[in-house]
Design a protein around this motif. Structure first.
Motif, PDB file in Angstrom:
ATOM      1  N   UNK A 204       0.756  -6.672  10.010  1.00 10.89           N
ATOM      2  CA  UNK A 204       0.157  -8.253   9.377  1.00 10.89           C
ATOM      3  C   UNK A 204      -0.487  -7.386   8.274  1.00 10.89           C
ATOM      4  N   UNK A 205      -0.862  -5.773   7.963  1.00  7.57           N
ATOM      5  CA  UNK A 205      -1.856  -4.871   7.000  1.00  7.57           C
ATOM      6  C   UNK A 205      -0.442  -4.709   6.270  1.00  7.57           C
ATOM      7  N   UNK A 206      -1.440  -4.215   4.419  1.00 12.05           N
ATOM      8  CA  UNK A 206      -0.793  -4.622   3.636  1.00 12.05           C
ATOM      9  C   UNK A 206      -0.146  -3.237   3.097  1.00 12.05           C
TER      10      UNK A 206
ATOM     11  N   UNK B 170       0.913  -1.270   0.130  1.00 14.93           N
ATOM     12  CA  UNK B 170       0.085  -0.017   0.237  1.00 14.93           C
ATOM     13  C   UNK B 170       1.101   1.180  -0.378  1.00 14.93           C
ATOM     14  N   UNK B 171       2.831   0.848   0.549  1.00 11.51           N
ATOM     15  CA  UNK B 171       2.899   2.337   0.358  1.00 11.51           C
ATOM     16  C   UNK B 171       3.554   2.785  -1.005  1.00 11.51           C
ATOM     17  N   UNK B 172       3.736   1.432  -1.734  1.00  7.94           N
ATOM     18  CA  UNK B 172       4.108   1.462  -3.085  1.00  7.94           C
ATOM     19  C   UNK B 172       2.283   2.452  -3.974  1.00  7.94           C
TER      20      UNK B 172
ATOM     21  N   UNK C 112     -11.418  10.019   6.714  1.00 11.73           N
ATOM     22  CA  UNK C 112     -11.937   9.139   6.582  1.00 11.73           C
ATOM     23  C   UNK C 112     -10.982   8.285   5.696  1.00 11.73           C
ATOM     24  N   UNK C 113      -9.639   8.654   5.722  1.00 15.43           N
ATOM     25  CA  UNK C 113      -8.158   7.849   5.164  1.00 15.43           C
ATOM     26  C   UNK C 113      -8.278   6.608   6.254  1.00 15.43           C
ATOM     27  N   UNK C 114      -8.192   7.146   7.232  1.00 22.02           N
ATOM     28  CA  UNK C 114      -7.580   5.908   9.216  1.00 22.02           C
ATOM     29  C   UNK C 114      -8.146   5.301   8.606  1.00 22.02           C
ATOM     30  N   UNK C 115     -10.200   5.592   8.680  1.00 19.47           N
ATOM     31  CA  UNK C 115     -11.349   4.539   8.500  1.00 19.47           C
ATOM     32  C   UNK C 115     -11.360   3.629   6.966  1.00 19.47           C
ATOM     33  N   UNK C 116     -10.563   4.354   5.630  1.00 17.88           N
ATOM     34  CA  UNK C 116     -10.538   3.064   4.493  1.00 17.88           C
ATOM     35  C   UNK C 116      -9.311   2.295   5.137  1.00 17.88           C
ATOM     36  N   UNK C 117      -8.234   2.861   5.874  1.00 18.32           N
ATOM     37  CA  UNK C 117      -7.046   1.664   5.860  1.00 18.32           C
ATOM     38  C   UNK C 117      -7.174   0.867   6.646  1.00 18.32           C
TER      39      UNK C 117
ATOM     40  N   UNK D 266      -0.911   1.927   5.080  1.00 21.94           N
ATOM     41  CA  UNK D 266      -0.136   3.456   4.178  1.00 21.94           C
ATOM     42  C   UNK D 266      -1.135   4.357   5.052  1.00 21.94           C
ATOM     43  N   UNK D 267      -2.314   4.023   4.363  1.00 18.88           N
ATOM     44  CA  UNK D 267      -3.856   5.524   4.801  1.00 18.88           C
ATOM     45  C   UNK D 267      -3.494   5.270   6.432  1.00 18.88           C
ATOM     46  N   UNK D 268      -3.728   3.729   7.066  1.00 12.35           N
ATOM     47  CA  UNK D 268      -4.063   3.760   8.192  1.00 12.35           C
ATOM     48  C   UNK D 268      -2.957   4.833   8.706  1.00 12.35           C
TER      49      UNK D 268
END
Length: 834
Positions: A832-834, A719-721, A756-761, A768-770
């Motif tokens: 464990x997150x992507x 997700x960072x990329x 919103x970005x945090x919740x989506x992550x 990355x969004x989180x």
């Protein structure tokens, strides 16, 4: 003898026993040496018969710091030096009540004894001592000569007496060396003394520089005769191994001094008559150098010096009658026969190499001078760049002069001739190994094959000669039309023709490897000529379009020539692109457009190259590189004018995007994106927009769309990329702006977007969004709560904050392990997150 053990086991047993004995013996010897050094009883001596390789007398393990011969030589040298100092002090100062006559008599007696003693010492085998005593005796003979002058010839000329004394001493020392052939000192002393009589005699006679030069030359010839005559050379070699070779050092120094004296007088000569004497001296130096090289095959340096002297002798009488650059032409004309002599048959190899090197060196120096003059004339013509399209006349430019042109043509012709007759130049001789002899092979070790001599370079290689001929000829013809009042069209036409001829020579197929340097030189000359004539054509409008068109067409033809070398084709492609850019710029200038408005038309050049694509063949890379340089210059031209700059960036982005369609140019997509973003930002800047979100949100939207497509195609992509760059493009600049914003709208919108970005992550389990959204949301919250925190902190007593910090530390310490476990769990959850 018979033993119950098999032979192999018995041998192994014996080897083990011997190894143990050697180890024990080494231990005992080391212990004994330590005892001898530290606690040996006084007066103790080794028992008779004690010996061995490792157990000699005490101190046998030490190596002497100086060998006996070296210590003896040092002592003898010091003794000889002290005796010499004493003799000097005795002769030059006074000793008791003795006058100079008494001292002379004492010196004569001591000298006779010192010269007679070595005979007895040599007969008894004390050769080193004899050498030291003989050296003192030879020095005493010098002091005897001084004493004789002070007693009987005090009124005579000192310089003339020194000349005669040097000659007599040289003869006496040579005779003394012949009487005692085992002594090595008299021979080099005689060689050293023989250098002085003739120069001192000329000084005594108050001869001029030319006479002194003749004296030096005659002495050098005498040295050469000593080394050349077999009897003399054998006598010197028998007395001292280094004396026979040592005669070349004074011979070379004296010969160089004679040549220098001749050159100085030739430079100061006011006419042909005054130059006759120095020229004759230079001719004598030339004869001596060639004679030495003729006699000794390894003395090619002497032939080179003789060749330089011959040039001075031939050109010296002519120099006072000529002026300016024609003096260089005269020197070159005098050097050209040396090249012919070097290629002649029946001449020893050393003489040919030396004369050829001398002629080539003189021709190279004159050619460099002429190239500098021609280059200055061409550079002066390029001053029209400062006043383009002013139609100035080439007559206003100082031309190279006929002398420089003639020198270049002569040097080029000589180089061409040298390259055309390579087989007549000196070639290395190789010794062939002897073939196998018939019959049975002899007993003993196998015979050693004779060593093959390594090839030596020729006097002038055909490749280097061809390259020099091309450069000299092109420079002469290119600079020749300047400075004679010819029309501009004629000058440019001649220079274009010369450049075209060089280009044709560069693309011509090479029949041999020796022609490659000439082709490379022709390619460089053609490139330099194309640039020079293109810049000079800026003098007029018609000339600019005609010359740039001709240069572009010729360069394109060279780039399309398959028989040309890769580097030549690449250079042609670069020149073709540059000429096309020049034509576009000239057209814009003719239309009256300002320089910033040239950017859009100039971008047509990289667009055309990108459209050509694979059709450019092997010159695609250099052509695209040149087109990239033109595109960068076109984008930078409207700097400072945002509207025009935005249009240029947008067009450059379109060109890069079109080129990125090809698979091998996918990376240009990044350049297209950068140019597109820059165009949008410049347009916003021109419109007066100051909100950073107007600049960053479009970039974020495009980047997130690209990241979404990337994730669809590659589910394993991080997700960072995919989303990190796009989210950071808006969140970070907006956060920086929010910290300095006093209003509530931007922090509110930024906080909502970060939430919103945090919740989506969290929903999609994307790292990355989180993290980016959570960090931005926390920073906004801190920014909003900071004033209240500061206000509350100001109302609390000062002891509250230290107390709270202490309590926090106690709580953390009490639950340290639990906090570590929680931190580990948090890290694993994030991992464990992507």
């Amino acid at each position: 003898m018979d033993t119950p053990l098999p032979p192999a086991q018995e041998l192994a047993l014996i080897d083990r026993e011997l190894a143990q004995l050697d180890a024990r013996r080494g231990h005992l010897l080391a212990r004994r040496e330590w005892l001898l050094r530290s606690a040996a009883p006084a007066g103790w001596t080794a028992p008779a018969g004690w010996g061995g390789a490792g157990a000699a007398a005490p101190g046998a393990g030490r190596r002497p710091e100086a060998s006996a011969p070296s210590a003896q030589n040092v002592l003898l040298t010091l003794g000889a030096v002290l005796l010499a100092v004493a003799a000097l002090a005795f002769t030059l100062v006074s000793w008791g009540s003795l006058g100079i006559g008494g001292r002379a008599a004492v010196l004569a007696a001591v000298t006779a004894g010192a010269l007679a003693a070595p005979a007895l010492l040599v007969r008894r085998g004390l050769r080193s001592t004899a050498e030291s005593v003989a050296a003192v005796g030879l020095l005493l003979t010098v002091l005897d000569a001084y004493a004789l002058y002070a007693v009987a010839l005090a009124g005579a000329d000192g310089t003339a007496y020194a000349a005669g004394a040097a000659a007599v001493l040289a003869a006496l020392w040579a005779a003394y060396g012949a009487v005692l052939p085992r002594l090595a000192v008299p021979a080099p002393a005689a060689v050293l003394a023989v250098q002085l009589p003739l120069p001192l005699a000329v000084l005594a006679a108050e001869g001029g520089p030319v006479a002194f030069g003749w004296a030096l030359l005659a002495t050098a010839a005498l040295d050469g005769a000593l080394a050349a005559v077999p009897a003399c050379a054998g006598w010197l070699r028998a007395r001292a191994a280094w004396t026979a070779a040592g005669v070349w050092v004074p011979a070379g120094l004296l010969g160089a001094g004679a040549l220098l004296a001749a050159a100085v007088r030739l430079a100061a000569a006011a006419g042909a008559g005054a130059a006759a004497g120095p020229a004759l001296l230079a001719a004598g130096c030339a004869v001596l150098g060639v004679a030495v090289a003729w006699r000794f095959p390894s003395a090619a340096v002497a032939a080179s010096a003789g060749g330089l002297a011959a040039v001075a002798a031939l050109a010296g009488p002519v120099l006072p009658a000529v002026s300016g650059g024609w003096a260089a032409v005269a020197v070159l004309a005098a050097a050209l026969p040396l090249l012919g002599t070097a290629a002649a048959g029946g001449v020893p190899r050393a003489v040919r190499r030396g004369l050829g090197a001398a002629g080539a060196a003189v021709a190279a120096l004159v050619a460099l001078w002429a190239l500098a003059v021609a280059g200055g004339a061409v550079a002066g013509r390029l001053s029209v760049v400062r006043e383009a399209w002013e139609s100035t006349a080439p007559a206003d430019v100082h031309g190279p002069g006929a002398a420089a042109v003639a020198a270049l043509l002569l040097a080029g012709g000589a180089a061409w001739w040298a390259g055309r007759v390579p087989s007549r130049w000196p070639a290395p001789r190789r010794r062939r190994p002897a073939g196998p002899a018939a019959g049975p092979a002899p007993a003993g070790p196998p015979p050693v094959a004779p060593r093959v001599a390594s090839p030596a370079p020729a006097a002038a290689g055909p490749g280097a000669a061809g390259a020099a001929a091309v450069v000299c000829g092109w420079a002469a013809l290119f600079a020749a039309p300047l400075g004679y009042g010819l029309p501009v069209g004629v000058v440019l036409g001649v220079q274009l023709a010369v450049t075209a001829a060089a280009a044709l020579l560069a693309v011509r197929p090479a029949a041999a490897a020796a022609q490659h340097p000439a082709r490379a030189a022709a390619a460089l000359c053609a490139a330099a000529g194309a640039v020079a004539v293109s810049l000079a054509a800026l003098d007029g409008r018609t000339a600019t379009f005609a010359v740039l068109g001709a240069v572009g067409a010729g360069a394109a033809a060279v780039a399309a020539r398959r028989t040309a070398a890769a580097a030549v084709r690449s250079g042609g492609a670069v020149l073709a692109v540059a000429a096309a850019a020049g034509l576009v710029a000239a057209t814009c200038a003719l239309a009256g457009l300002s320089a910033p408005r040239w950017s859009l038309p100039l971008l047509a050049v990289p667009a055309a190259v990108a459209a050509a694509g694979p059709r450019t063949g092997r010159v695609r890379v250099p052509a695209e590189a040149a087109a990239a340089v033109v595109g960068a210059a076109a984008v930078l031209l409207p700097a400072g004018r945002p509207a025009l700059w935005s249009a240029a960036c947008a067009l450059a982005g379109v060109v890069c995007a079109g080129a990125a369609v090809r698979p091998e140019r996918r990376r240009l997509g990044w350049a297209a994106a950068v140019f597109g973003v820059a165009a949008a930002w410049l347009r916003l800047w021109e419109s007066g927009v100051t909100a950073v979100e107007a600049y960053t949100l479009p970039v974020t939207a495009a980047a997130l769309a690209v990241g979404f497509v990337r994730r669809r195609r590659d589910p394993l992509a991080s997700s960072w990329t995919a989303y990190g760059p796009g989210l950071a493009a808006t969140l970070l600049p907006s956060l920086a702006a929010a910290w300095g914003d006093e209003h509530w709208l931007r922090p509110l919108l930024l906080g909502a977007g970060a939430l919103a970005v945090t919740l989506a992550g969290a929903r999609r389990r994307l790292q990355a969004p989180l993290l980016l959204g959570g960090a931005c949301l926390a920073a906004v919250a801190v920014h909003e709560l900071a004033p209240y925190v500061v206000q509350v902190a100001g109302l609390l007593p000062r002891w509250v904050l230290p107390a709270l910090a202490g309590l926090l530390l106690l709580a953390v310490g009490a639950t340290y392990e639990k906090r570590l476990r929680d931190a580990r769990r948090l890290r694993e959850a994030l991992g464990r997150l992507r």
